[in-house]
Motif scaffolding. Structure first.
Motif, PDB file in Angstrom:
ATOM      1  N   MET A   1      -7.267 -45.274 -11.246  1.00 61.94           N
ATOM      2  CA  MET A   1      -6.684 -45.097  -9.926  1.00 61.94           C
ATOM      3  C   MET A   1      -5.228 -45.552  -9.957  1.00 61.94           C
ATOM      4  N   VAL A   2      -4.466 -45.072  -8.970  1.00 62.06           N
ATOM      5  CA  VAL A   2      -3.013 -45.249  -8.974  1.00 62.06           C
ATOM      6  C   VAL A   2      -2.635 -46.734  -8.962  1.00 62.06           C
ATOM      7  N   ALA A   3      -1.714 -47.108  -9.835  1.00 64.36           N
ATOM      8  CA  ALA A   3      -1.156 -48.466  -9.934  1.00 64.36           C
ATOM      9  C   ALA A   3      -2.260 -49.514 -10.109  1.00 64.36           C
ATOM     10  N   GLU A  54      -0.966 -45.638 -15.437  1.00 61.74           N
ATOM     11  CA  GLU A  54      -0.436 -46.329 -14.263  1.00 61.74           C
ATOM     12  C   GLU A  54      -0.446 -45.430 -13.026  1.00 61.74           C
ATOM     13  N   CYS A  55      -0.117 -44.170 -13.233  1.00 60.60           N
ATOM     14  CA  CYS A  55       0.083 -43.278 -12.086  1.00 60.60           C
ATOM     15  C   CYS A  55      -1.202 -42.585 -11.645  1.00 60.60           C
ATOM     16  N   GLY A  56      -2.301 -42.852 -12.299  1.00 59.78           N
ATOM     17  CA  GLY A  56      -3.566 -42.301 -11.839  1.00 59.78           C
ATOM     18  C   GLY A  56      -3.851 -40.894 -12.324  1.00 59.78           C
ATOM     19  N   ALA A  57      -3.197 -40.488 -13.415  1.00 59.02           N
ATOM     20  CA  ALA A  57      -3.435 -39.134 -13.917  1.00 59.02           C
ATOM     21  C   ALA A  57      -4.313 -39.131 -15.154  1.00 59.02           C
ATOM     22  N   TRP A  96       0.170 -43.266   1.009  1.00 57.79           N
ATOM     23  CA  TRP A  96       0.251 -41.807   0.993  1.00 57.79           C
ATOM     24  C   TRP A  96       0.167 -41.205   2.404  1.00 57.79           C
ATOM     25  N   ASN A  97      -0.102 -42.050   3.392  1.00 61.39           N
ATOM     26  CA  ASN A  97      -0.252 -41.622   4.781  1.00 61.39           C
ATOM     27  C   ASN A  97      -1.305 -40.513   4.929  1.00 61.39           C
ATOM     28  N   VAL A  98      -2.458 -40.801   4.346  1.00 64.34           N
ATOM     29  CA  VAL A  98      -3.621 -39.912   4.504  1.00 64.34           C
ATOM     30  C   VAL A  98      -4.819 -40.781   4.883  1.00 64.34           C
ATOM     31  N   GLU A  99      -5.868 -40.145   5.374  1.00 59.12           N
ATOM     32  CA  GLU A  99      -7.101 -40.886   5.638  1.00 59.12           C
ATOM     33  C   GLU A  99      -7.735 -41.274   4.296  1.00 59.12           C
ATOM     34  N   PRO A 100      -8.349 -42.459   4.215  1.00 56.60           N
ATOM     35  CA  PRO A 100      -8.936 -42.886   2.935  1.00 56.60           C
ATOM     36  C   PRO A 100      -9.910 -41.875   2.349  1.00 56.60           C
ATOM     37  N   GLU A 101     -10.640 -41.184   3.222  1.00 54.51           N
ATOM     38  CA  GLU A 101     -11.638 -40.238   2.687  1.00 54.51           C
ATOM     39  C   GLU A 101     -10.989 -39.015   2.032  1.00 54.51           C
ATOM     40  N   ARG A 102      -9.672 -38.824   2.226  1.00 53.52           N
ATOM     41  CA  ARG A 102      -8.971 -37.736   1.517  1.00 53.52           C
ATOM     42  C   ARG A 102      -8.879 -38.027   0.019  1.00 53.52           C
ATOM     43  N   ILE A 103      -8.953 -39.306  -0.329  1.00 56.75           N
ATOM     44  CA  ILE A 103      -8.789 -39.681  -1.738  1.00 56.75           C
ATOM     45  C   ILE A 103     -10.167 -39.767  -2.386  1.00 56.75           C
ATOM     46  N   PRO A 104     -10.443 -38.930  -3.393  1.00 59.18           N
ATOM     47  CA  PRO A 104     -11.779 -38.976  -3.997  1.00 59.18           C
ATOM     48  C   PRO A 104     -12.072 -40.367  -4.567  1.00 59.18           C
ATOM     49  N   HIS A 105     -13.121 -41.006  -4.065  1.00 57.41           N
ATOM     50  CA  HIS A 105     -13.461 -42.323  -4.609  1.00 57.41           C
ATOM     51  C   HIS A 105     -14.966 -42.573  -4.515  1.00 57.41           C
ATOM     52  N   TRP A 106     -15.727 -41.479  -4.527  1.00 61.37           N
ATOM     53  CA  TRP A 106     -17.186 -41.609  -4.493  1.00 61.37           C
ATOM     54  C   TRP A 106     -17.759 -41.876  -5.882  1.00 61.37           C
TER      55      TRP A 106
END
Ligand code: SF4
Length: 764
Positions: free
Chosen positions: A380-382, A373-376, A399-409
């Motif tokens: 992916m999270v939830a 559930e938590c993405g570990a 998370w208040n970050v830019e989407p590209e900060r989250i690895p999703h490639w």
């Protein structure tokens, strides 16, 4: 001292037959009279039994079951009643240890953090975020997993985060996603109380989830017992009680399940309305199962055709059916394709979303659901979709970050690939949390080489010295269950709170505290320059998680520490619509498969090839469940003249995973102190092997020695429990994974533990 029974011998306790409800039976074991009881849940299997921790003079002195808990109604199994003694073990890790001149030496936390942060920074500078990997567990708490995901993904920016749950429940989650669109068990444990038939597929429930088996035993002793089908190559306790026991050759689950489906279609044991309104893909199932006649199934699997027919008569005609699936499928050949066929059996019979009709793609570890559930754990999270930019943008907003900060490639890296990247030098820092790959991963000789490589800085957070800390460069002593507060979720979506009962020993700290301190020292910030992690304790982490899960399938927004305290665990989703939790998913026949909702777009079950967003949207199932299939293929390592048997590994009732805890509970250790080798009498006799003779089992990769136990297994198969390693000083040829193969299911990426060709010989 209070002890309601000698649980290591009387495993399931006295019968309390089911009479319209499951009676309470409070099991207790204390070594001293507790001064107070502290609410918790057991963390020694995925059942998640409600438990109270007895405390006296600042130490844990015993446990008792929680009568008011929906999961166990007071019952506890041998691990729950005895496993807590590991907390008081004299060899707990109590100080950070740093390897200097080849030796692990005590250091302060200040120095440990200096080294950890310094190494992380230098590796990030030189190699980038892809050189950092995390391999965690099914033992942490929800708050720790969620914090780990945020720190690793949005802090460091690495996709290399996975858990040892890859070894036990990766196939559970992928099977649920492939069929129903997202992770999450559809059913409830109360379905066992009312169902007309139960089918266990590769699930040794009596040994792995003793209290769930107690629940089933009480049904079998009640006035309206369910009929029971068990698919297992061994004559387990559940198999003994079965109306029909099917014992397939290792690696042949898929053709056996196709054989059952073939008969269901031939006998028209189908819910045509449900198939038509709520599924897609039935014609593929019809086509692929059409050739799996009972005779062909017998030829490939070794299961007599008459037994296949008898089993189908039960699962095809019972008014309601509960099925469970576990490692006999997940750790075997064509794991996801096989697990999905059990979902298909339920879909073609419309056996979901109503009392007594459920499929459990069962979990193994107590908090495995939360890694997912938590993405570990490679999700992916939830239950968001890594390949759906709207989902990533939503997570980035939270998370208040830019989407590209989250690895999703690409999809998150799976554990076997993380170790491969460490082997090849791509990963330079590997942080292993609360797990023991030195015993639990396949082909241990290779794993030891990776862990001891000079090219990888290995950090291990653990409570005990073990076969993995022996290779670490830095060891961080961890607080465990009973020594910290947090929540976790069992195999039927029941969320429990576990309150802190005692202080951790020495300088041991909760992993949550370590992650928070690490993030602070690394200076991870959100896009406004504020600290990336906004919470400072477990309660804050839980509140943040509630918001992150709001509106998602695993919705915790209606839960709080207060609500979870005092009574029973509560199932998710728990929100405004279901303030007391929702017992069953998919009651309306609407699944999470719509393209905008689904957790992944799925895979080709034979090859693992990912379905693209464009392909998926072209035939959007739009809320209908997906009936998916794959052709059967023979396993890659078959028995031959040199290695004439197939090895299957598994668990015993007294132990959990690599015995780091249960091996330190005196009664459990005494009940099962050593490895053993199970083989059929018909195989033993020509080899001159008698009961108790010392034998060596040898694969192309390694060997194990142990006493022989004869019988209760199909000829051609050899069983070795995987719990045992060398850290207890009782020998070094005891780990079943010395022999297992490096390979994994193409969809779930779960390693193949349940077939390796081996030879067996008597060794005096
Ligand atoms: S069944 Fe599982 S959760 Fe329950 S007491 Fe036993 S080990 Fe603990």
């Amino acid at each position: 001292m209070t002890q309601t029974r000698e649980s290591t011998v009387d495993i399931w306790g006295p019968r309390t037959p089911f009479t319209g409800s499951w009676p309470e039976r409070v099991d207790e074991r204390t070594l001293e009279e507790p001064e107070r009881w502290v609410q918790s849940a057991c963390v020694l299997c995925s059942n998640g039994c409600g438990i109270d921790i007895g405390v006296r003079d600042g130490r844990i002195v015993g446990v008792r079951g929680r009568a008011q808990d929906r999961v166990n109604h007071g019952r506890l199994g041998p691990k729950g009643l005895n496993g807590w003694e590991a907390n008081n073990s004299a060899d707990r890790l109590t100080q950070p240890l740093l390897r200097r001149d080849g030796e692990l030496q005590p250091v302060s936390w200040e120095e440990a953090f200096d080294v950890l942060v310094g190494r992380t920074r230098s590796i990030l500078d030189e190699y980038g975020p892809g050189a950092i990997g995390f391999y965690n567990t099914g033992q942490l708490f929800l708050e720790e997993y969620y914090t780990l995901s945020l720190v690793a993904e949005a802090g460091i920016g690495t996709a290399h985060v996975d858990g040892n749950t890859r070894l036990c429940t990766a196939t559970a989650s992928t099977a649920l996603i492939e069929s129903f669109g997202s992770d999450g068990q559809p059913g409830s444990y109360t379905d066992f109380d009312v169902t007309d038939a139960i089918m266990h597929v590769g699930h040794n429930v009596a040994a792995t989830q003793t209290v769930l088996w107690t629940r089933i035993l009480d049904r079998l002793e009640g006035s309206n017992p369910p009929r029971l089908v068990v698919i297992d190559p061994r004559l387990t306790q559940a198999a003994r009680r079965a109306d029909v026991h099917l014992a397939p050759r290792p690696g042949t689950n898929l053709p056996l399940l196709y054989g059952l489906i073939h008969l269901m279609i031939a006998n028209d044991h189908l819910d045509h309305a449900f198939i038509g309104e709520h599924t897609v893909g039935f014609s593929d199932l019809e086509t692929i199962s059409s050739t799996w006649t009972p005779d062909r199934v017998e030829a490939v699997t070794g299961v007599p055709a008459a037994k296949v027919e008898a089993a189908e008569e039960i699962i095809g005609t019972a008014p309601t059916l509960v099925s469970t699936v576990l490692q006999g499928v997940y750790q075997s050949w064509q794991a996801t394709a096989s697990a999905v066929q059990v979902n298909n059996i339920h879909l073609v019979r419309g056996m979901l979303g109503r009392p007594g009709a459920a499929v459990f793609q069962m979990n193994g570890q107590p908090t495995a659901q939360n890694t997912r559930e938590c993405g570990a754990n490679g999700e992916m999270v939830a239950f968001r979709n890594w390949n759906n930019i709207a989902h990533i943008e939503d997570l980035a907003r939270i998370w208040n970050v830019e989407p590209e900060r989250i690895p999703h490639w690409a999809p998150p890296t799976h554990a076997m690939q993380i170790f491969r990247l460490a082997e090849t030098g791509s990963i330079r820092l590997l942080w292993i949390m609360c797990t023991n790959p030195g015993v639990s991963l396949p082909e241990l000789g290779r794993i030891r080489d990776i862990l001891s490589s000079d090219d990888v800085f290995v950090v291990v957070s653990d409570a005990f010295p073990n076969e993995t800390t022996a290779h670490a460069d830095l060891v961080l002593p961890a607080a465990i269950w009973g020594e910290k507060t947090g929540a976790f979720t069992n195999a039927d979506r029941t969320v429990h709170i576990s309150h802190k009962a005692v202080e951790p020993p020495g300088e041991a700290r909760p992993d949550l505290d370590v992650l928070l301190e690490y993030s602070r020292r690394m200076g991870f910030k959100d896009k406004d320059g504020e600290p990336l992690v906004k919470w400072t304790d477990a309660a804050g982490a839980f509140d943040a998680w509630r918001e992150c899960s709001r509106g998602q399938p695993c919705d915790y927004s209606g839960l709080s520490y207060e609500k979870l305290t005092g009574g029973s665990g509560i199932q998710w989703p728990c929100n405004d619509e279901f303030p007391d939790g929702r017992e069953r998913l998919y009651q309306d026949g609407i699944f999470n498969t719509a393209a905008d909702v689904c957790e992944t777009y799925g895979h080709d079950l034979a090859t693992g090839a990912e379905i693209t967003p464009e392909e998926y949207r072209k035939d959007d199932p739009a809320g209908r469940a997906k009936i998916k299939v794959a052709e059967y293929a023979a396993p890659p390592e078959e028995p031959d003249a040199d290695y004439p048997f197939l090895l299957i590994t598994g668990r015993v009732v007294h132990h959990f995973h690599t015995r780091t805890k249960t091996g330190r509970a005196p009664a459990l250790d005494a009940a099962a102190p050593n490895v053993w080798v199970q083989l059929a009498e018909a195989d033993a006799e020509p080899l001159g092997i008698g009961e108790g003779d010392m034998v060596e089992v040898r694969s192309r990769r390694g060997s194990v020695r142990g006493p022989a136990r004869l019988g209760e297994i199909e000829p051609g198969s050899v069983f070795v429990p995987f719990h045992f390693g060398s850290a207890d000083g009782r020998g070094d040829r005891r780990a079943a994974n010395e022999m297992t193969i490096t390979g994994w299911d193409p969809v779930s990426k779960q390693p193949y533990f349940k077939y390796s060709a081996v030879a067996v010989e008597k060794v005096g």
